[in-house]
Design a protein around this motif. Structure first.
Motif, PDB file in Angstrom:
ATOM      1  N   ASN A 154      -3.724  -1.614 -10.456  1.00 11.58           N
ATOM      2  CA  ASN A 154      -3.857  -0.708  -9.319  1.00 11.58           C
ATOM      3  C   ASN A 154      -3.938  -1.452  -7.985  1.00 11.58           C
ATOM      4  OD1 ASN A 154      -6.522  -1.580  -8.939  1.00 11.58           O
ATOM      5  ND2 ASN A 154      -7.354   0.040 -10.241  1.00 11.58           N
ATOM      6  N   ALA A 155      -4.224  -0.670  -6.939  1.00  7.41           N
ATOM      7  CA  ALA A 155      -4.157  -1.208  -5.570  1.00  7.41           C
ATOM      8  C   ALA A 155      -5.486  -1.729  -5.037  1.00  7.41           C
ATOM      9  CB  ALA A 155      -3.624  -0.125  -4.632  1.00  7.41           C
ATOM     10  N   GLY A 194       0.818  -1.212   0.000  1.00  6.97           N
ATOM     11  CA  GLY A 194       0.000   0.000   0.000  1.00  6.97           C
ATOM     12  C   GLY A 194       0.847   1.255   0.000  1.00  6.97           C
ATOM     13  N   LEU A 195       1.909   1.260   0.796  1.00  6.86           N
ATOM     14  CA  LEU A 195       2.797   2.423   0.842  1.00  6.86           C
ATOM     15  C   LEU A 195       3.488   2.652  -0.497  1.00  6.86           C
ATOM     16  CD1 LEU A 195       4.418   1.866   4.366  1.00  6.86           C
ATOM     17  CD2 LEU A 195       2.707   3.594   3.732  1.00  6.86           C
ATOM     18  N   LEU A 196       3.890   1.567  -1.149  1.00  9.44           N
ATOM     19  CA  LEU A 196       4.550   1.704  -2.447  1.00  9.44           C
ATOM     20  C   LEU A 196       3.574   2.226  -3.496  1.00  9.44           C
ATOM     21  CD1 LEU A 196       7.091   1.387  -4.095  1.00  9.44           C
ATOM     22  CD2 LEU A 196       6.609  -1.057  -4.332  1.00  9.44           C
ATOM     23  N   TYR A 197       2.350   1.736  -3.466  1.00  7.33           N
ATOM     24  CA  TYR A 197       1.336   2.248  -4.388  1.00  7.33           C
ATOM     25  C   TYR A 197       1.090   3.743  -4.151  1.00  7.33           C
ATOM     26  CZ  TYR A 197      -0.457  -1.881  -6.868  1.00  7.33           C
ATOM     27  OH  TYR A 197      -0.612  -2.953  -7.719  1.00  7.33           O
ATOM     28  N   GLU A 198       1.065   4.157  -2.892  1.00  5.74           N
ATOM     29  CA  GLU A 198       0.877   5.576  -2.585  1.00  5.74           C
ATOM     30  C   GLU A 198       2.017   6.417  -3.147  1.00  5.74           C
ATOM     31  OE1 GLU A 198       0.420   5.990   1.612  1.00  5.74           O
ATOM     32  OE2 GLU A 198      -1.475   4.873   1.681  1.00  5.74           O
ATOM     33  N   ALA A 199       3.236   5.881  -3.064  1.00  7.82           N
ATOM     34  CA  ALA A 199       4.390   6.599  -3.606  1.00  7.82           C
ATOM     35  C   ALA A 199       4.289   6.728  -5.122  1.00  7.82           C
ATOM     36  CB  ALA A 199       5.681   5.874  -3.220  1.00  7.82           C
TER      37      ALA A 199
END
Length: 400
Positions: free
Chosen positions: A380-381, A362-367
């Motif tokens: 996508n996430a 999730g953090l990597l997708y946010e980045a």
């Protein structure tokens, strides 16, 4: 957690490569996609290539009600090769236990003549509810698997098929009651071949649903606790999570209909189409992204790269586009690696590792999103929240 190839059309050298590279622990063959003569050759080839590789044949009996349906895509199942057990049937015929005995005996006897390491007993699909006439029929198929197999005096393990629609998993009390019944059989099979069915192979939310994920993990957990081996067909990226729950093996193939189980695979074709875009399975994202997204992101976010041997297939000099017949090899490597990383003998620790992996994804997708990169809908996430919620529901359902 073992990893098997889910066989299908256009096999080519894919399975051979997977075995050669040490990525596969076995193969589950699809009679729909291969003649009996060719199937015997393939089984012999795998046996010669790897003495440890498991060789199984899914009788695909769950497609029996489509036999006789105009334009159904049953392939070689309609040939004389498989006629000994694959004949047109109506549900009403299978409401008689005497008929089920004949169906089970025929499918088991057919497989006993094949060079397999185990036998998969037939069954129908439970489409809507685990408290239904189809569920009763399914339990009868499961109950008769071992007694009918014992009569053949074969020493290989026998796996009862448990094929359930995702819709039938929504009622948790029905699920608990059903699983309790099949674990208390007087003469049980050695294990189960578990299939969870989506409406179609593109219905991503059918499987990436918290209730479905929790139920699938619960099935693996309960059967494993009761001493059964559990082989999960078409389990794809959920394979490591099912392994943490207690599963013995998972499987995936190269097309979408070999990664998600659905009877839609056997239904009349809706027409042709172009080849799918090739993808890269990123361990850190717990998802596949298109090769051109991977090419764009691999330098911006190095964590997306698995840093495994088969990354070499995605050469930046070629825009990170792999050879079309090798994409699945990278998927097998990624899933097998993830199973090793997330698994372990300490289930509580393994479940936390699963939870941590989802959070990190999730953090990597946010980045990625913060950099303004727009991803393909399948990249996508959206899968992460159902995964996390599914883990939580599973721990409650299994009372861990």
């Amino acid at each position: 957690m073992k990893l098997f190839a889910q066989h299908g059309a256009s096999e080519g050298e894919k399975i051979t490569e997977g075995l050669k590279r040490g990525l596969l622990d076995g193969v589950i063959y699809s009679p729909r996609d291969v003649s009996l003569a060719s199937l015997k050759e393939k089984l012999a080839t795998v046996a010669a290539a790897s003495s440890s590789a498991e060789r199984l044949v899914d009788p695909q009996y769950y497609a029996i009600f489509l036999n006789g349906t105009e334009e159904a895509r049953l392939g070689y199942l309609l040939e004389d090769d498989y006629a000994s057990y694959f004949q047109p049937r109506r549900r009403s015929q299978l409401e008689r236990e005497s008929q089920i005995e004949k169906e089970v005996a025929a499918a088991l006897a057919f497989q006993c003549d094949l060079n397999t390491t185990g036998i998969i007993a037939p069954n129908i699909l439970i489409p809507n509810s685990l408290n239904s006439i189809e569920a009763v029929i399914s339990k009868n198929f499961i109950r008769m698997a071992k007694p009918q197999y014992a009569a053949l005096k074969d020493k290989r393990p026998v796996y009862a098929t448990l094929a359930v629609s995702r819709n039938a998993l929504m009622d948790k009390q029905e699920l608990v009651d059903f699983i309790n019944e099949i674990t208390l059989l007087d003469d049980p099979p050695d294990g189960f071949y578990v299939l969870i069915s989506a409406r179609n192979t593109e219905a991503r939310s059918d499987i990436y649903n918290a209730d479905v994920i929790a139920a699938w993990m619960f099935i693996n957990h309960t059967l494993a606790v009761n001493g059964f081996k559990v082989i999960n067909g078409y389990s794809d990226i959920l394979t490591p999570f099912l392994g943490v729950a207690g599963g013995t093996a998972g499987a995936l193939g190269w097309w979408s209909n070999l990664k998600v189980f659905s009877l839609d695979r056997f239904n009349p074709s809706a027409g042709g189409g172009r080849l799918p875009i090739q993808r890269y399975l990123s361990l850190s994202l717990l998802n596949r992204i298109t090769f051109f997204e991977f090419n764009q992101l691999r330098t911006m976010f190095p964590a997306i790269v698995n840093k495994l041997a088969e990354d070499a297939l995605y050469d930046p000099a070629n825009g990170s586009e792999p050879p079309r017949n090798m994409e699945v090899v990278q998927s097998w490597e990624a899933v097998k690696t993830l199973s090793t990383r997330l698994g372990g003998t300490d289930q509580a620790k393994a479940l936390k590792q699963c939870s941590d992996a989802i959070k990190q994804a999730g953090l990597l997708y946010e980045a990625v999103q913060a950099r303004g990169v727009r991803l393909d809908p399948k990249s996508n996430a959206e899968h992460l929240q159902p995964l996390m919620d599914g883990l939580g529901l599973f721990t409650k359902l299994a009372e861990l």
